[in-house]
Write a protein that holds these residues in place. Structure first.
Motif, short mmCIF file in Angstrom:
data_model
loop_
_atom_site.label_atom_id
_atom_site.label_comp_id
_atom_site.label_asym_id
_atom_site.label_seq_id
_atom_site.Cartn_x
_atom_site.Cartn_y
_atom_site.Cartn_z
N MET A 1 0.94 -1.20 -0.09
CA MET A 1 -0.10 0.00 -0.16
C MET A 1 0.84 1.17 -0.01
SD MET A 1 -2.65 1.39 2.94
CE MET A 1 -4.24 0.64 2.52
N ASN A 2 0.67 2.46 -0.85
CA ASN A 2 1.34 3.33 -0.93
C ASN A 2 0.98 4.41 0.26
OD1 ASN A 2 2.77 3.01 -3.32
ND2 ASN A 2 1.19 4.04 -4.54
N ALA A 3 2.07 4.85 0.98
CA ALA A 3 1.83 5.95 2.15
C ALA A 3 1.25 7.20 1.58
CB ALA A 3 3.19 6.07 2.42
N VAL A 4 1.35 7.53 0.44
CA VAL A 4 0.52 8.94 -0.22
C VAL A 4 -0.48 8.49 -1.00
CG1 VAL A 4 0.98 11.06 -1.43
CG2 VAL A 4 2.97 9.99 0.24
N SER A 5 -1.52 8.93 -1.07
CA SER A 5 -2.74 8.94 -1.88
C SER A 5 -3.12 10.49 -2.19
CB SER A 5 -3.78 7.94 -1.19
OG SER A 5 -4.81 8.01 -1.97
N ILE A 6 -3.29 10.42 -3.65
CA ILE A 6 -3.99 11.92 -4.01
C ILE A 6 -5.49 11.78 -4.16
CG2 ILE A 6 -4.15 13.29 -6.01
CD1 ILE A 6 -1.47 12.62 -7.11
N THR A 7 -5.78 12.54 -3.27
CA THR A 7 -7.41 12.51 -3.25
C THR A 7 -8.20 13.56 -4.17
OG1 THR A 7 -7.42 14.30 -1.45
CG2 THR A 7 -7.33 11.83 -0.55
N ASN A 8 -7.53 14.63 -4.67
CA ASN A 8 -8.20 15.46 -5.56
C ASN A 8 -7.11 16.25 -6.38
OD1 ASN A 8 -10.69 16.33 -6.76
ND2 ASN A 8 -10.43 18.52 -5.76
N VAL A 9 -7.42 16.59 -7.64
CA VAL A 9 -6.66 17.53 -8.42
C VAL A 9 -7.64 18.43 -8.97
CG1 VAL A 9 -5.05 17.88 -10.16
CG2 VAL A 9 -4.73 16.03 -8.80
N ALA A 10 -7.63 19.81 -8.79
CA ALA A 10 -8.67 20.91 -9.42
C ALA A 10 -7.94 21.43 -10.47
CB ALA A 10 -9.33 21.54 -8.42
N VAL A 11 -8.25 21.74 -11.72
CA VAL A 11 -7.54 22.52 -12.76
C VAL A 11 -8.14 23.58 -12.52
CG1 VAL A 11 -6.85 22.72 -14.93
CG2 VAL A 11 -7.17 20.48 -14.19
N LEU A 12 -7.24 24.81 -12.13
CA LEU A 12 -7.81 26.24 -11.99
C LEU A 12 -7.69 27.09 -13.30
CD1 LEU A 12 -6.15 26.87 -8.40
CD2 LEU A 12 -8.31 25.91 -8.99
N ASP A 13 -8.59 27.85 -13.32
CA ASP A 13 -8.30 28.67 -14.25
C ASP A 13 -8.32 28.13 -16.04
OD1 ASP A 13 -8.26 31.06 -12.74
OD2 ASP A 13 -6.17 31.02 -12.67
N ASN A 14 -9.28 27.22 -16.08
CA ASN A 14 -9.62 26.51 -17.22
C ASN A 14 -10.84 26.66 -17.91
OD1 ASN A 14 -8.47 24.46 -19.02
ND2 ASN A 14 -9.89 23.06 -18.21
N PRO A 15 -11.10 26.75 -19.03
CA PRO A 15 -10.13 27.13 -20.07
C PRO A 15 -9.32 28.42 -19.87
CG PRO A 15 -12.16 27.43 -21.18
CD PRO A 15 -12.16 26.97 -19.64
N ALA A 16 -8.15 28.65 -20.46
CA ALA A 16 -7.34 29.88 -20.32
C ALA A 16 -6.33 30.20 -21.71
CB ALA A 16 -6.34 29.79 -19.19
N LEU A 17 -6.14 31.22 -21.79
CA LEU A 17 -5.07 31.33 -22.95
C LEU A 17 -4.05 30.55 -22.94
CD1 LEU A 17 -5.30 35.48 -23.47
CD2 LEU A 17 -6.16 33.76 -24.67
#
Length: 191
Positions: A1-17
């Motif tokens: 089992m991994n000691a670290v787990s990503i729970t969420n990634v939110a892409v901010l300012d999307n779409p953008a130039l």
């Protein structure tokens, strides 16, 4: 089992130039204290055919990491268009968000990115030279591709792995070697 787990990634300012900075709000959980920092990287794939066009947009060390939940915003400059073939600037490409511990990558989150003109006229009749200030970057954040790699998070894991390793000439366990696994990523948050 991994000691670290990503729970969420939110892409901010999307779409953008295309020329705007990229921002990802990353949430993760740690279930065991880590002696070293986590290394987060954001990589822009400049060409599907040639990885020499890949650009490391940002690399940050985060630590110390104790048991708990964490959240931070990873911000990176946009890719350098001078390092991308002009014919590859428009269209679909990939952004890779990776995390490593002591040089061992344990998770990779890939996002498709669509770069296109914001103006219908430019899309129908593209100019001979790419107009960077008129291109919109849209990161397709609702369907990331997540690959997890089994790694050792501490020296005790290394010792246990060595104890259970077959001697030369012996057959490996029925499970075989650990391979990377692709799994859906549990997030739908878009800002």
């Amino acid at each position: 089992m991994n000691a670290v787990s990503i729970t969420n990634v939110a892409v901010l300012d999307n779409p953008a130039l295309f020329t705007s900075p990229l921002q990802f709000e990353i949430s993760y959980e740690c279930i065991a204290p880590l002696k070293d920092d986590l290394e987060w990287k954001l990589i822009y794939v400049g060409s599907a055919e040639d990885e020499t066009y890949d650009q490391l947009l940002e690399s940050v060390l985060v630590g110390p990491v104790n048991v708990g939940t964490y959240r931070f915003v990873l911000q990176a400059d946009p890719p350098d268009p001078a390092k991308i073939r002009e014919e590859d600037i428009l269209g679909v490409t990939v952004l890779l968000l990776t995390c490593s511990y002591i040089g061992q990558e344990f998770i990779r989150v890939g996002y498709y990115v669509n770069n296109d003109y914001t103006d219908d006229q430019l899309r129908q009749d593209p100019p001979s030279r790419v107009l960077l200030d008129r291109i919109q970057r849209n990161i397709l954040s609702d369907k990331p591709r997540v690959t997890r790699f089994p790694i050792s998070f501490n020296s005790e894991d290394d010792d246990k792995a060595e104890e259970g390793a077959p001697e030369p000439g012996q057959a490996a366990e029925a499970d075989g070697p650990k391979e990377p696994t692709m799994q859906p990523f549990p997030h739908t948050q878009i800002r």
